[in-house]
Design a protein around this motif. Sequence first.
Motif, short mmCIF file in Angstrom:
data_model
loop_
_atom_site.label_atom_id
_atom_site.label_comp_id
_atom_site.label_asym_id
_atom_site.label_seq_id
_atom_site.Cartn_x
_atom_site.Cartn_y
_atom_site.Cartn_z
N ARG A 276 0.80 -1.23 0.00
CA ARG A 276 0.00 0.00 0.00
C ARG A 276 0.84 1.29 0.00
O ARG A 276 0.52 2.22 -0.76
N PRO A 277 1.90 1.41 0.80
CA PRO A 277 2.65 2.68 0.78
C PRO A 277 3.19 3.03 -0.61
O PRO A 277 3.08 4.17 -1.05
N GLY A 278 3.76 2.04 -1.30
CA GLY A 278 4.26 2.30 -2.63
C GLY A 278 3.14 2.58 -3.62
O GLY A 278 3.26 3.43 -4.50
N LEU A 279 2.03 1.87 -3.49
CA LEU A 279 0.88 2.09 -4.37
C LEU A 279 0.33 3.50 -4.19
O LEU A 279 -0.03 4.16 -5.17
N ALA A 280 0.26 3.97 -2.94
CA ALA A 280 -0.23 5.33 -2.69
C ALA A 280 0.73 6.36 -3.29
O ALA A 280 0.29 7.36 -3.87
N ARG A 281 2.02 6.12 -3.15
CA ARG A 281 3.01 7.05 -3.73
C ARG A 281 2.87 7.11 -5.25
O ARG A 281 2.88 8.19 -5.85
N TYR A 282 2.69 5.96 -5.87
CA TYR A 282 2.53 5.88 -7.32
C TYR A 282 1.24 6.58 -7.76
O TYR A 282 1.24 7.39 -8.70
N ALA A 283 0.13 6.31 -7.04
CA ALA A 283 -1.14 6.96 -7.39
C ALA A 283 -1.05 8.47 -7.22
O ALA A 283 -1.60 9.23 -8.02
N ARG A 284 -0.33 8.91 -6.19
CA ARG A 284 -0.18 10.34 -5.94
C ARG A 284 0.54 11.02 -7.09
O ARG A 284 0.17 12.12 -7.52
#
Length: 323
Positions: free
Chosen positions: A152-160
């Motif tokens: 999730r942390p990397g996915l949120a960074r990517y989505a951001r």
Amino acid sequence: MDDTTPRMAERFRWNIVTREVHGHPLLRQRLRRAIARLERHLQAFPPDAVHLQIRLDGEAQPERITAALTLRLPSNILHAEKAHADAARAVREAVGVLERRLESLKERLRREPAWKRKARRARVAFAAEPLPSGAGPEAAGEIERSLFEMHRPGLARYARRLLGRTAPSLPAEAAEAEVRSLIGEAADKLPALLAEKPARMSERAWHYRLVREAVQARLRRALAAPAAAPPTPPTPPAAPVEQDRVRQALVAALDTALAGLPEAEREIFDLHFHEGFAPDEVAMIVGRPPAEVRRTIEQLSDRLHEALRHEEATAAAAAGTAS
């Protein structure tokens, strides 16, 4: 019964999920011997909180079997994937990866006040047989959801970053709410899309692609919606915490150096240089030919090196002028 023999209730649980691989009794015995190497690393964990899933996929690569091992521990999930023509060999290699990660995890835990050495007890082993087919976390996609949460942390960074380019005028608070919504939307699709995961794509790469598709769907909805009132000025982002300052400065410098890149190239840059995906994985996520992605990465690397050399020359000239 000998007092040192683990009771059945104190066995580590494990199960096997296969696709185009026959889980015959001889293979189960070989797998049981392979995973026994993990037992000495697991003695400090409560047996009922440990579960190992072995997923064998014969469709992923021609003449090769991919072994994906997911070890669930209290507050931690460890995952490893290896491929080989022999299923047991692939599992042994993946077990080796998990052993190293377990050692690193235990080293971190030893520094935490809550981590205390348990009183000596009978050695705990994996059960002699895996759980019956259909039993265990794989029945409801729990393992997949757990892996998604780990990413999730990397996915949120990517989505951001994707959202920042597709909707740059979105206020900071609204952007963060949108990121949470997009990640939740991707997570909700996991159970229904499990059967559609490409055989050769890693779990992590697949999760990134689901987030990418959620962002694209959001953009299509925004384009189809009636024109909205002019947005309010964006809220300035909060100052990064101290340990993130160097990374924030580096990311800002890279963004400046690569300003003006087409969106397709920028996304390849993000996935390879920011998120650490190999070129072939990037190709799977963005749906472009691997040769094209590799060529783009080479061009981006050359451009980045040239920009950094220019920055170094500028800094050196400025220092000479100041002296």
